[in-house]
Design an enzyme around this catalytic site. Structure first.
Site, PDB file in Angstrom:
ATOM      1  N   GLY A 185      28.733 -10.795 -22.914  1.00  0.00           N
ATOM      2  CA  GLY A 185      27.334 -10.449 -23.195  1.00  0.00           C
ATOM      3  C   GLY A 185      26.547  -9.992 -21.988  1.00  0.00           C
ATOM      4  N   LYS A 209      42.616  -8.569 -25.932  1.00  0.00           N
ATOM      5  CA  LYS A 209      41.336  -9.063 -25.408  1.00  0.00           C
ATOM      6  C   LYS A 209      41.392  -8.882 -23.899  1.00  0.00           C
ATOM      7  CE  LYS A 209      38.681 -13.402 -25.115  1.00  0.00           C
ATOM      8  NZ  LYS A 209      38.635 -14.779 -25.663  1.00  0.00           N
ATOM      9  N   ASP A 222      39.457  -9.241 -20.552  1.00  0.00           N
ATOM     10  CA  ASP A 222      38.363 -10.149 -20.212  1.00  0.00           C
ATOM     11  C   ASP A 222      37.926  -9.953 -18.763  1.00  0.00           C
ATOM     12  OD1 ASP A 222      36.716 -12.293 -19.770  1.00  0.00           O
ATOM     13  OD2 ASP A 222      38.180 -13.828 -20.327  1.00  0.00           O
ATOM     14  N   ASP A 236      45.631 -16.075 -26.350  1.00  0.00           N
ATOM     15  CA  ASP A 236      44.604 -15.900 -25.308  1.00  0.00           C
ATOM     16  C   ASP A 236      45.219 -16.250 -23.955  1.00  0.00           C
ATOM     17  OD1 ASP A 236      41.855 -16.386 -23.877  1.00  0.00           O
ATOM     18  OD2 ASP A 236      41.252 -15.694 -25.861  1.00  0.00           O
ATOM     19  N   ASP A 237      44.382 -16.540 -22.986  1.00  0.00           N
ATOM     20  CA  ASP A 237      44.836 -16.780 -21.610  1.00  0.00           C
ATOM     21  C   ASP A 237      45.854 -17.927 -21.546  1.00  0.00           C
ATOM     22  OD1 ASP A 237      44.809 -16.225 -18.933  1.00  0.00           O
ATOM     23  OD2 ASP A 237      42.746 -16.887 -18.591  1.00  0.00           O
ATOM     24  N   ARG A 244      31.996  -9.205 -26.750  1.00  0.00           N
ATOM     25  CA  ARG A 244      31.234 -10.442 -26.877  1.00  0.00           C
ATOM     26  C   ARG A 244      29.768 -10.188 -26.572  1.00  0.00           C
ATOM     27  NH1 ARG A 244      34.371 -14.816 -25.168  1.00  0.00           N
ATOM     28  NH2 ARG A 244      32.455 -15.634 -24.291  1.00  0.00           N
ATOM     29  N   ASP A 303      30.537 -18.033 -23.552  1.00  0.00           N
ATOM     30  CA  ASP A 303      31.443 -18.776 -24.427  1.00  0.00           C
ATOM     31  C   ASP A 303      30.685 -19.738 -25.334  1.00  0.00           C
ATOM     32  OD1 ASP A 303      32.846 -17.712 -22.232  1.00  0.00           O
ATOM     33  OD2 ASP A 303      34.472 -19.128 -22.538  1.00  0.00           O
TER      34      ASP A 303
HETATM   35  C1  GAL Z   1      36.723 -16.652 -20.847  1.00  0.00           C
HETATM   36  C2  GAL Z   1      36.506 -16.181 -22.266  1.00  0.00           C
HETATM   37  C3  GAL Z   1      37.179 -17.140 -23.200  1.00  0.00           C
HETATM   38  C4  GAL Z   1      38.651 -17.252 -22.856  1.00  0.00           C
HETATM   39  C5  GAL Z   1      38.821 -17.618 -21.391  1.00  0.00           C
HETATM   40  C6  GAL Z   1      40.269 -17.559 -20.948  1.00  0.00           C
HETATM   41  O1  GAL Z   1      36.163 -15.742 -20.003  1.00  0.00           O
HETATM   42  O2  GAL Z   1      35.141 -16.099 -22.539  1.00  0.00           O
HETATM   43  O3  GAL Z   1      37.004 -16.726 -24.543  1.00  0.00           O
HETATM   44  O4  GAL Z   1      39.285 -16.046 -23.133  1.00  0.00           O
HETATM   45  O5  GAL Z   1      38.109 -16.734 -20.561  1.00  0.00           O
HETATM   46  O6  GAL Z   1      40.437 -17.947 -19.626  1.00  0.00           O
END
Ligand code: GAL
Length: 446
Positions: free
Chosen positions: A220, A179, A181, A102-103, A237, A241
């Protein structure tokens, strides 16, 4: 219509003109060098709009994601160790194949206008391709994260105006899942703008000729469930979160969803999920135990984590473990690897449970979904804080004329029945009992 294989772009619903999106390029084969088995694709234009299917994720993706436990504090060692542990602990054999970074893998924080998108050479000294190669050598797939903004949610350089470049970069590394985002960068943008940036990346990925599962992550908002599938997204999603809570009053920090918040949202949008395009209830919190470096929340009991897992599985959500897999307790590992519950999640019919009955005080509820073999799977949920008795009547609660039926308790692994009267059981506080039910005899209204 060209007929070259599994990728199909057809019909219309998205509401964005295809000329604007694809120009003429969509009618010719992709030009980038294939980085895996070539994945041909088909294109049909009509009505000025598009509906894309990449033919991936025909059952909900299963795997692990770095975010819920590690946040941006991620590196090559963590990913390799996770792969090894998932193999050793039987998680791969249970179906958890995607290992999603992820990030926080990016080299630079700050604007894409000022920085290129590169991996952090300190966190990933051998690069992402080496990690992908390692994942593939062990039978896993590798996922990565970016977003359509100038920066990502954690402030790293995003993919704004570089969808094509970045899709090619990810494909050249051998990435299998993205992913993408927009939660932070596009929260206040009109829906049409969010649709456009997601479509840009979806088509960019298809043009790489590599099979990359596409997660259009918009927390969402913008009714994402109504349009993301038609743009070729494999998951989106359904809510903000998740926090490490079963039932926090309201939204923790006025933002986070707990397990029951996510269940209730999912119940409203269940019709949008199906093979290839899934309502994503967010990554699993099983095993975080309130100790995540990243997520807020105080943790769940073993039984509550099991309930959470049952609900995600029965809702046909992607199942991405969020914990440090090396620290999973035997109980939580048994929860995550229950073959019968996973089989319900991976059922090819791809239905989600929906609520069939609720007690007047909303403490006890019955959820159900149909299965490909024409059985039904039900969850008897006790949202209350005391043990409660729940009765299931086939005709009254589940609207099926099954006068005689047999059941299997999927957590106990025990067959029950046949029964020809309503079934009653005790359900502990915050427990979900899960049964699969088959018709044995039907006399009236069959
Ligand atoms: C949010 C996301 C999380 C994660 C995060 C990373 O927007 O909902 O699941 O990916 O960013 O910074």
């Amino acid at each position: 219509m060209q007929s070259k294989g599994p990728f199909v772009i057809v019909s219309t619903v998205v509401g964005i003109a295809s000329a604007q999106i694809f120009g003429n390029s969509t009618t010719s084969a992709p030009t980038t060098t294939p980085t895996s088995e070539p994945v041909p694709w088909n294109v049909t234009h009509y009505g000025g709009q598009v509906n894309i299917t990449n033919n991936l994720a025909l059952t909900p993706p299963m795997g692990w994601s770095s975010w819920n436990n590690y946040g941006p504090d991620i590196n090559e060692t963590v990913v390799r160790d996770t792969i090894d542990a998932m193999d050793r602990l039987g998680l791969k054999d249970a179906g958890y194949i995607y290992v999603n970074i992820d990030d926080g893998w990016q080299r630079y924080k700050g604007s894409r206008g000022e920085h290129p998108l590169e991996y952090d050479p300190v966190k990933f000294p051998n690069g992402i391709k080496a990690v992908a190669d390692y994942a593939h050598s062990k039978g896993f797939k590798l996922g990565i994260y970016s977003g359509p903004g100038d920066t990502t949610c954690a402030g790293y350089t995003g993919s704004e105006a570089h969808a094509d470049d970045d899709a090619k970069l990810f494909a050249s590394w051998g990435v299998d899942h993205l992913k993408y985002d927009s939660c932070c960068s596009h929260h206040d943008e009109p829906q049409a703008v969010v649709q456009q940036v997601m479509l840009d990346m979806s088509t960019a990925l298809i043009s790489t000729n590599r099979s990359v599962v596409f997660h259009a992550c918009h927390c969402g908002w913008a009714n994402v469930w109504e349009w993301a599938a038609e743009e070729g997204a494999n998951q989106w999603r359904i809510g903000q979160d998740i926090s490490d809570d079963f039932n926090y009053p309201g939204n923790r920090e006025k933002y986070y969803f707990d397990v029951l918040d996510m269940l209730d949202r999912g119940n409203e949008v269940a019709q949008y999920t199906g093979p290839g395009h899934w309502n994503d209830y967010d990554m699993l919190i099983v095993g975080l135990d309130g100790e995540s470096k990243q997520l807020v929340g105080t943790g769940l009991s073993d039984l509550e984590y099991r309930t959470h897992f049952s609900l995600w599985a029965l809702a046909a959500s992607p199942l991405l473990i969020g914990a440090n897999v090396n620290k999973l307790s035997p109980y939580n590992l048994a929860t995550l690897t229950n073959k019968e519950i996973i089989a319900v999640n991976q059922d090819p019919l791809g239905q989600s449970i929906t609520m069939q009955w609720s007690s007047p005080d909303n403490k006890t509820q019955i959820y159900a979904k149909g299965m490909k073999d024409e059985s039904m799977v039900i969850a008897l949920l006790n949202r209350g804080t005391e043990t409660a008795s729940i009765t299931v009547d086939m005709r009254a609660h589940l609207t099926v004329p099954w006068d005689v039926y047999r059941m299997r308790d999927l957590w106990k692994g025990k067959d029950k029945g046949p029964y020809d009267i309503p079934f009653t059981t005790e359900v502990q506080a915050h427990e979900a009992k899960v049964y699969q039910i088959w018709q044995v005899a039907c006399t009236v209204g069959c």
